[in-house]
Write an enzyme that holds these catalytic residues in place. Structure first.
Site, PDB file in Angstrom:
ATOM      1  N   ASN A  39       0.835  -1.202   0.000  1.00  0.00           N
ATOM      2  CA  ASN A  39       0.000   0.000   0.000  1.00  0.00           C
ATOM      3  C   ASN A  39       0.874   1.257   0.000  1.00  0.00           C
ATOM      4  O   ASN A  39       0.686   2.183   0.806  1.00  0.00           O
ATOM      5  CB  ASN A  39      -0.939   0.003   1.213  1.00  0.00           C
ATOM      6  CG  ASN A  39      -2.198   0.828   0.972  1.00  0.00           C
ATOM      7  OD1 ASN A  39      -2.388   1.382  -0.101  1.00  0.00           O
ATOM      8  ND2 ASN A  39      -3.039   0.916   1.985  1.00  0.00           N
TER       9      ASN A  39
ATOM     10  N   HIS B  62     -10.690   4.263   6.943  1.00  0.00           N
ATOM     11  CA  HIS B  62     -11.244   2.986   6.488  1.00  0.00           C
ATOM     12  C   HIS B  62     -12.706   2.814   6.881  1.00  0.00           C
ATOM     13  O   HIS B  62     -13.466   2.163   6.164  1.00  0.00           O
ATOM     14  CB  HIS B  62     -10.426   1.822   7.062  1.00  0.00           C
ATOM     15  CG  HIS B  62      -9.177   1.531   6.293  1.00  0.00           C
ATOM     16  ND1 HIS B  62      -7.986   2.156   6.562  1.00  0.00           N
ATOM     17  CD2 HIS B  62      -8.930   0.697   5.244  1.00  0.00           C
ATOM     18  CE1 HIS B  62      -7.059   1.707   5.727  1.00  0.00           C
ATOM     19  NE2 HIS B  62      -7.600   0.835   4.915  1.00  0.00           N
TER      20      HIS B  62
END
Length: 480
Positions: free
Chosen positions: A324, A360
Site C-alpha cells: 500500500n 477505512h
C-alpha cells in the site's frame, strides 16, 4: 438472501456473476478496471499532443461513466465532493483556513457516508472511491497552501509538489475521476497530473507517446498471477471459518497457522487490484517517474506494492514498506510529517494510524487493527535492534546452522504478526472478533500491547541509553 430463481431472473451481469461465483458489484469493478487498458491506449495514442482541456473532457466523461456503471446515481455524491472542493479552493485556496476546512469537510463527509451507507461487512459501494477521493482532495489543499508559503520554509518534497494556481472545475473533475486510479487508487499529486496533461511525462525527447506497452504488460502479468490465486486458493481460507465451532475445537498451533494463511490470502485481493490498476496507469503514461542511473525509464509513480520485496519480506517493517505504498506515502506526507510540532514521533505515529483507521471506516475492527500494528512495529524495530547490538544474540542469529531456522521462524512470525490484526480488520464487529481472539487467548494483545511495552520501557530503552552513554565516554576518553 437472494434465491437462485431471483438471480436467474436478474440482469445479465447479475446472472453471470452468480454463475462464476461472485457478486455483481465485484464483477462490475473487474470490468471497469480492465476497461482501463483500451482506454489508456486511446488516451496515449489518439489524444497525445492535444490540449489539456481536450484530455480533461475525455477523462471526465469516461470517469463519470465508469462511476455510473458501478454506482448509478450515487455517482452524484462523488461529483458533489469534487464540486465542493473546487469552490473551496477557488474562494480561499492557498490559506491555512482552506487546509483546515478541506481536512474537516472531506474526512467528515466520508465518515457521515460510512455511518449512513456502511453495513456490517466489507462494502463495495460508492464509499470505496470516495475514501480514495478524500485523500486526493486533502492533498490538493495542502499542496496549494504550500505553494503560497515562502520557498525557504518548504522541504524539497513540498517544493516538488506545490503549486500556486487553484484548479479549475473541469481540471478537478478530471483529476478526481481519472479511470486509472478512480476505483482502487493509487494517490497521485495534482502537480504531476498537470505535467501529464501538458505532455511533459515522456520517456523520450522527441515528443512522441511513451513506449509503455512492455512495462504495462509485465505488471499486468504479475497482477493476473495474483488474480488466479484469488480465484483458486483464497476461497479455501474464508474469514467465516474463524468463527466456526470447527476452528474453536482445533489445536492452538493450528489456529495460529490458519491465522497466518488467512492474513496472507486476505490481502491478496488488494494486491491483485493494485497491480492491474498500476498496469492501466503505466499504459496511459501517467506512471512515468523519470529515469534510473542507467537511463532506463521508470514507471513507479502509481505503484501500490513491490511484489518481490513484499513476498520475501521477513519483518513487519519490510512488509509495511512494500505494501500500500501510495497510501503510506500520503499518510507520511500530509499527516505524520505535519505533526512534527508535537515533538514526539510516537504520538505522531498513533495519530496517523488513528486517522488511517477512521479513513477505512467506523467499525472497531479497523481501530484495533491499526493500534495493534503500532505496537507490533515497535516490537519489530526494538527486537531487530536487540539482535544486532547484544553480542550473544547477534552471534546466535548469525550462526550458519541457524540460517534455515531463522528464515522459517522469521517468515512464520511475520505472517502471524500480519494476520493477527487482520482478523479484526476483516470481521469488523467486536462480537465476531472476540470469538477468534479468545480462542488464541488474546496472545497478540497480551504480548505486544502489555508485556513488551513494560519490558521495553523498563529494560530495553534504559539499556540502550546506557550503551550510548558508555560509547560517548569511550569516544571522549580517546580524544583526550
Amino acid at each position: 438472501m437472494v434465491s437462485i430463481e431471483e438471480n436467474c431472473h436478474g440482469g445479465f451481469l447479475q446472472t453471470f456473476a452468480w454463475k462464476v461465483g461472485t457478486n455483481e458489484a465485484a464483477l462490475r469493478l473487474i470490468i471497469s478496471i480492465f476497461a482501463g487498458y483500451p482506454l489508456s491506449i486511446f488516451l496515449r495514442d489518439n489524444l497525445h499532443g492535444t490540449s489539456a482541456t481536450t484530455k480533461h473532457l475525455f477523462i471526465s466523461t469516461i470517469g463519470l461513466a465508469i462511476c455510473y456503471f458501478n454506482y448509478g446515481m450515487d455517482t452524484g455524491y462523488l461529483f458533489f465532493c469534487s464540486l465542493f472542493n473546487y469552490i473551496l479552493l477557488f474562494l480561499v485556496g492557498g490559506t491555512g483556513s482552506s487546509v483546515i476546512i478541506s481536512f474537516l469537510f472531506n474526512l467528515g463527509y466520508l465518515l457521515v457516508s460510512y455511518a449512513i451507507f456502511a453495513s456490517n461487512d466489507y462494502d463495495m459501494n460508492w464509499t470505496t472511491p470516495q475514501c480514495i477521493l478524500t485523500l486526493r482532495m486533502i492533498s490538493v489543499a495542502f499542496d496549494l497552501y504550500d505553494g503560497h508559503k515562502p520557498v525557504e520554509k518548504l522541504s524539497s518534497e513540498q517544493k516538488s509538489l506545490c503549486f500556486k494556481e487553484s484548479p479549475g472545475l473541469l481540471e478537478i473533475v478530471s483529476y478526481s475521476f481519472f479511470f486509472g486510479y478512480l476505483l482502487t487508487g493509487p494517490q497521485y499529486p495534482l502537480r504531476q497530473y498537470r505535467d501529464y496533461m501538458d505532455g511533459k511525462l515522456l520517456d523520450n525527447e522527441s515528443g512522441k507517446p511513451s513506449d509503455t506497452l512492455q512495462p504495462a504488460m509485465r505488471i499486468l502479468t504479475i497482477g493476473m498471477i495474483y488474480f488466479i490465486i484469488e480465484i483458486l486458493l483464497v476461497p479455501s481460507f474464508p474469514a467465516t471459518y474463524l468463527v466456526t465451532e470447527e476452528f474453536a475445537q482445533s489445536s492452538f498451533l493450528y489456529k495460529l497457522f490458519y491465522i497466518c494463511l488467512f492474513g496472507r490470502f486476505t490481502i491478496n485481493k488488494y494486491v491483485t487490484f493494485w497491480l492491474i490498476s498500476e498496469g492501466v496507469c503505466i499504459l496511459s503514461g501517467i506512471a512515468y517517474s523519470g529515469k534510473d542511473k542507467e537511463g532506463k525509464a521508470k514507471w513507479t509513480a502509481c505503484s501500490g506494492i513491490k511484489p518481490l520485496a513484499f513476498e520475501t519480506a521477513l519483518s513487519v517493517r519490510d512488509m509495511v514498506a512494500t505494501f500500500n505504498i501510495s497510501t503510506n506515502t500520503w499518510l507520511a506526507r500530509y499527516v505524520y510529517k505535519r505533526l512534527k510540532f508535537l515533538g514526539n514521533r510516537y504520538i505522531s505515529q498513533i495519530v496517523s494510524l488513528l486517522f488511517l483507521a477512521a479513513w477505512h471506516g467506523l467499525h472497531i475492527g479497523y481501530y484495533n487493527n491499526f493500534i495493534l500494528e503500532f505496537f507490533i512495529v515497535m516490537f519489530d524495530v526494538q527486537a531487530t535492534e536487540l539482535f544486532t547490538k547484544v553480542p550473544i544474540l547477534n552471534n546466535i542469529s548469525q550462526h550458519r546452522l541457524m540460517s534455515l531456522v531463522k528464515l522459517v521462524v522469521l517468515k512464520f512470525c511475520m505472517l502471524l504478526f500480519m494476520g493477527y490484526p487482520l482478523v479484526s480488520f476483516v470481521l469488523l464487529k467486536w462480537s465476531k472478533i472476540h470469538l477468534v481472539y479468545k480462542e488464541v487467548y488474546y496472545i497478540g494483545h497480551i504480548f505486544f500491547v502489555i508485556l513488551w511495552p513494560i519490558f521495553s520501557f523498563g529494560v530495553i530503552i534504559p539499556w540502550f541509553k546506557t550503551q550510548k552513554l558508555k560509547s560517548k565516554e569511550k569516544e571522549n576518553a580517546k580524544t583526550k
